[in-house]
Design an enzyme around this catalytic site. Structure first.
Site, PDB file in Angstrom:
ATOM      1  N   ALA A 124       0.821  -1.204   0.000  1.00  0.00           N
ATOM      2  CA  ALA A 124       0.000   0.000   0.000  1.00  0.00           C
ATOM      3  C   ALA A 124       0.859   1.260   0.000  1.00  0.00           C
ATOM      4  CB  ALA A 124      -0.915   0.004   1.220  1.00  0.00           C
ATOM      5  N   GLY A 169       0.035  -5.785  -0.098  1.00  0.00           N
ATOM      6  CA  GLY A 169      -0.570  -5.843  -1.422  1.00  0.00           C
ATOM      7  C   GLY A 169       0.378  -6.320  -2.495  1.00  0.00           C
ATOM      8  N   GLU A 172       0.032  -9.933  -2.385  1.00  0.00           N
ATOM      9  CA  GLU A 172      -1.298 -10.251  -2.903  1.00  0.00           C
ATOM     10  C   GLU A 172      -1.304 -10.220  -4.430  1.00  0.00           C
ATOM     11  OE1 GLU A 172      -4.570  -8.972   0.342  1.00  0.00           O
ATOM     12  OE2 GLU A 172      -3.316  -7.319  -0.349  1.00  0.00           O
ATOM     13  N   GLU A 192      -0.205  -6.964   7.111  1.00  0.00           N
ATOM     14  CA  GLU A 192      -1.270  -6.011   7.443  1.00  0.00           C
ATOM     15  C   GLU A 192      -1.617  -5.981   8.925  1.00  0.00           C
ATOM     16  OE1 GLU A 192      -1.742  -6.776   3.039  1.00  0.00           O
ATOM     17  OE2 GLU A 192      -1.192  -7.932   4.830  1.00  0.00           O
TER      18      GLU A 192
END
Length: 340
Positions: A124, A169, A172, A192
């Site tokens: 992020a 992310g 991900e 996270e």
């Protein structure tokens, strides 16, 4: 409103509603899409990472190698100042490129790589995220989750080449790919929970499906990072190799893997991806039915005939028939008496 229940091929074979839906979801039927969304060419996309105004900055771009690598497309991330973090511009450009690939039948394998030394994707963009209101942040993450789903839904095999940090992310994004290569020096983790959050772009779902629930829970609960070698031991990546002096060992390994896929029949590879992805979402009996429908789609193809002929004649197969030949000879047929 009538619903689609089958597809009649030029051979006369009829595919069921379920197979139509799963093939449409993967972009197999492109005729109606071609009328609405012409193929996009990115041959004029900048070949460097600009430091100009945000509106002009290329943070993600495509590369289409030729020669023996024809059919491989590389998605190159180059947001240097922010370590490829997932900001608005980066996500928007990635979405456009991924959308263009969905219906590009010339693409056989997609490799996601970073042009920033030591980092794949840092996750992020916390500075940008801090300026968002709570509703804006929630909406942005929903869009990010949708992007990862779009990557996962690409009809051709995808490979993430992790030569550095892939956190939050960033991991991900790698998990949304079919295959992953990593340098031993890479660092990966869904961190996270160390920021008061949980993985919100598919990580809480894809990691357990990749490494198993017990390991996934341990990694997410602790926010732990793992190196490339441990990631390979856990099944998080397919291959891990020592980093080289140029810092692109995982990328080179990803290209080796892509070159192993290139000689295989393109339609068979795409249908195998559909069978595995969709089959993993249902019980074994339903999965077998999906496999059967995907197999039936391959029986009338010239690729199958060529594969058998090449085997008998003891020569390499020549996959000369373009994907459009099969795709554009299919007709979607509404099913009377059914409603959506």
């Amino acid at each position: 409103m009538s619903a689609v229940c089958g597809v009649v091929l030029s051979t006369g074979r009829i595919l069921t509603q379920s197979s139509v839906e799963l093939m449409a979801a993967r972009g197999v039927f492109v005729r109606p899409i071609k009328r609405l969304l012409p193929r996009v060419s990115f041959t004029q996309t900048r070949s460097w990472c600009s430091d100009g105004p945000v509106a002009d900055r290329a943070e993600v771009r495509l590369s289409r190698p030729d020669g023996e690598d024809d059919g491989i497309v590389e998605v190159m991330m180059c947001r240097e100042r922010a370590r490829n973090s997932l900001g608005r511009v980066f996500v928007g450009q990635m979405r456009e490129l991924v959308s263009s690939l969905h219906h590009d039948t010339a693409v056989r394998v997609v490799v996601f790589k970073s042009l920033i030394p030591g980092v794949f994707c840092a996750g992020a963009d916390l500075k940008e995220r801090a300026q968002m209101s709570n509703p804006e942040a929630e909406l942005f993450v929903q869009g990010l989750r949708s992007l990862m789903n779009d990557i996962a839904a690409l009809p051709m095999p995808t490979i993430a080449a992790v030569d550095g940090f892939a956190l939050g992310g960033g991991l991900e994004l790698a998990l949304a790919c079919d295959l992953r290569t990593a340098a031993h020096s890479a660092q990966m983790g869904l961190i996270e929970t160390t920021r008061g959050l949980l993985p919100g772009a598919g990580g809480s779902q894809r990691l357990p499906r990749t490494v198993g629930f017990a390991i996934a829970k341990e990694l997410i609960f602790t926010g732990r990072r793992v190196g490339g070698e441990q990631a390979a031991e856990l099944g998080l990546v397919n291959r891990s190799v020592p980093q080289n002096q140029t810092g692109d060992a995982a990328h080179k390994e990803a290209l080796c893997l892509a070159r192993e896929i290139l000689p295989q029949a393109p339609i068979a590879v795409r249908m195998a991806k559909i069978a595995m992805n969709r089959g993993a979402e249902v019980d074994i009996s339903s999965g077998m039915a999906i496999e059967g429908m995907c197999y039936a789609r391959l029986i009338p193809t010239r690729d199958r005939q060529e594969g058998m002929a090449a085997f008998i004649e003891k020569r390499p197969p020549r996959w000369t028939i373009p994907l459009e030949y099969y795709i554009e000879h299919a007709v979607i047929v509404p099913c009377a008496g059914m409603s959506s």
